[in-house]
Design a protein around this motif. Structure first.
Motif, PDB file in Angstrom:
ATOM      1  N   THR A   1       0.745  -1.294  -0.350  1.00 53.60           N
ATOM      2  CA  THR A   1      -0.248   0.155   0.078  1.00 53.60           C
ATOM      3  C   THR A   1       0.620   1.462  -0.086  1.00 53.60           C
ATOM      4  N   GLN A   2       2.226   1.481   0.884  1.00 55.66           N
ATOM      5  CA  GLN A   2       3.082   2.319   0.874  1.00 55.66           C
ATOM      6  C   GLN A   2       4.159   2.663  -1.029  1.00 55.66           C
ATOM      7  N   LEU A   3       3.398   1.810  -2.193  1.00 57.78           N
ATOM      8  CA  LEU A   3       4.770   1.743  -2.773  1.00 57.78           C
ATOM      9  C   LEU A   3       4.373   2.462  -3.592  1.00 57.78           C
ATOM     10  N   VAL A   4       3.562   4.095  -3.416  1.00 64.89           N
ATOM     11  CA  VAL A   4       3.458   5.380  -4.266  1.00 64.89           C
ATOM     12  C   VAL A   4       4.338   6.573  -3.164  1.00 64.89           C
ATOM     13  N   ASN A   5       4.535   6.248  -2.103  1.00 59.91           N
ATOM     14  CA  ASN A   5       5.107   7.139  -0.753  1.00 59.91           C
ATOM     15  C   ASN A   5       6.617   6.982  -0.843  1.00 59.91           C
TER      16      ASN A   5
END
Length: 405
Positions: free
Chosen positions: A239-243
């Motif tokens: 879920t944190q890939l973009v961040n």
């Protein structure tokens, strides 16, 4: 096994109009979620200088979600889930109010962030399980999958609106204060919406107290396979890939539009899921979306060569949008099938198990992602995630377990 309905989502839910009012009120909470994601990135980026803070806070939240959801799941199979839903919304306001006060004071320690993440996890675990149980009890038997699809649409619509509003907000503090007020309003409104009429009781309540989760899963092969595959997908789609990528390249100025693009993709995927419902062959759809996501991740890794994508106005948002669409459609279809197929008397505990398992997988994915991206970089992380998706498709025989649906 209950056959998947082929009617439209709205046709299944039309006989119970209160569910539309219910999700209309909860639209406020999804708006706050989208705004909070942008605000959280802003204040973490202001006070900390390593992407590890994202992975660690996500892991702490996920662990506490896992613990709380297991405890709540058994409780709400025995009782009314509505008080759990109302109180979790009211208490969630503190997870926005406290960082707003910290920003006003100009100081935020790592221990404050971790404590806030743990408290947030307890609230999210309670809210997630009680929501699934409440929405299922507000609709007719056989329409629980449709209710979950509409819930996914609600999350997407509010999420993108919240992210865009937070991006345009004059200050992070204002975003958090307004979010606090909206959560308190939503808590009171949910009580008003659900309280007047009797809620449908769980079927076979006595059995709910004696049958174990493991016993149920051993006897129900389809639900067991859905649970296992669902959790694997959560692990390999972090879920944190973009961040992670934003932190790695230190491009805070792209945060709002990147998060908005991701939420737009999530919303579009949920719209498609709402339109198509359970039509088509789930096995084929999930295989196709999983492989499409793997291809998008490879293209994203290639676009980072010489930082090419960072100099293009629309390239990064388009890639994020497409990847989010594939990911959420695949995961949303799994979630809807699980809600449709599980027995009512086990819904609280199976939902608690799912929330727990998903958040353990989220925690593991966040920590693994942080451990990979710190020494190796974003390109290598994207390529490894792409390979893991292909391996999953091959190892599962193209999701062979879903062929009976």
């Amino acid at each position: 096994m209950v056959a998947l309905p082929r009617q439209s989502v709205f046709a299944q839910l039309r006989p119970t109009p209160r569910i539309f009012v219910f999700f209309g009120v909860l639209l406020l909470t999804s708006l706050v979620i989208g705004a909070r994601e942008v605000a959280r990135f802003q204040y973490l980026n202001r006070f900390f200088d390593s992407e590890l803070i994202i992975g660690v806070t996500a892991a702490v939240t996920a662990i506490t979600v896992a613990v709380s959801s297991l405890m709540v799941g058994r409780l709400i199979d025995r009782s009314d889930p509505r008080p759990f839903l109302n109180w979790s919304l009211a208490l969630a306001s503190f997870t926005l109010l406290l960082p707003a006060l910290a920003l006003y004071l100009g100081f935020m320690s790592i221990w404050f962030v971790l404590g806030l993440a743990a408290f947030d996890g307890v609230i999210v675990g309670t809210f997630s399980v009680s929501l699934l149980k409440t929405q299922a009890l507000l609709v007719r038997p056989g329409a629980t999958g449709a209710a979950e699809i509409l819930n996914f649409l609600r999350l997407g619509l509010g999420g993108i609106a919240g992210a865009l509003i937070a991006g345009a907000s004059p200050s992070t503090e204002l975003t958090l204060i307004v979010g606090t007020a909206l959560l308190l309003v939503a808590s009171m409104a949910i009580w008003l919406v659900t309280a007047p009429a009797a809620i449908r009781a769980s079927e076979d309540g006595a059995k709910a107290l004696t049958e174990t989760v493991m016993g149920y899963l051993r006897a129900n092969t389809l639900v067991r396979n859905l649970v296992v595959l669902d959790l694997i997908l959560v692990l390999v789609i972090p879920t944190q890939l973009v961040n992670f990528v934003l932190f790695d390249y230190d491009v805070a100025e792209l945060a709002s539009q990147s998060i908005a693009a991701g939420l737009a993709g999530v919303f579009f995927g949920r719209v498609l899921l709402t339109i198509f419902g359970f039509r088509g062959k789930p096995r084929v759809i999930i295989t196709a979306t999983t492989l499409a996501l793997a291809v998008i991740q490879v293209l994203s890794a290639m676009s980072l060569i010489n930082d090419w994508v960072l100099g293009q106005e629309f390239a990064a948002p388009i890639l994020i949008f497409l990847g989010s669409t594939c990911a959420i459609y695949c995961q949303g279809l799994f979630s809807a099938m699980l809600q449709q197929e599980m027995a009512e008397n086990m819904r609280g505990r199976i939902s608690g198990l799912l929330v727990t398992g998903r958040n353990i997988a989220i925690s593991a994915g966040a920590l693994i992602g942080a451990a990979i991206i710190t020494p190796l970089g974003s390109q290598q992380l994207l390529l490894l995630l792409s390979v893991s998706l292909v391996v999953l498709v091959v190892a599962s025989g193209g999701f062979r377990a879903l062929k009976q649906l």
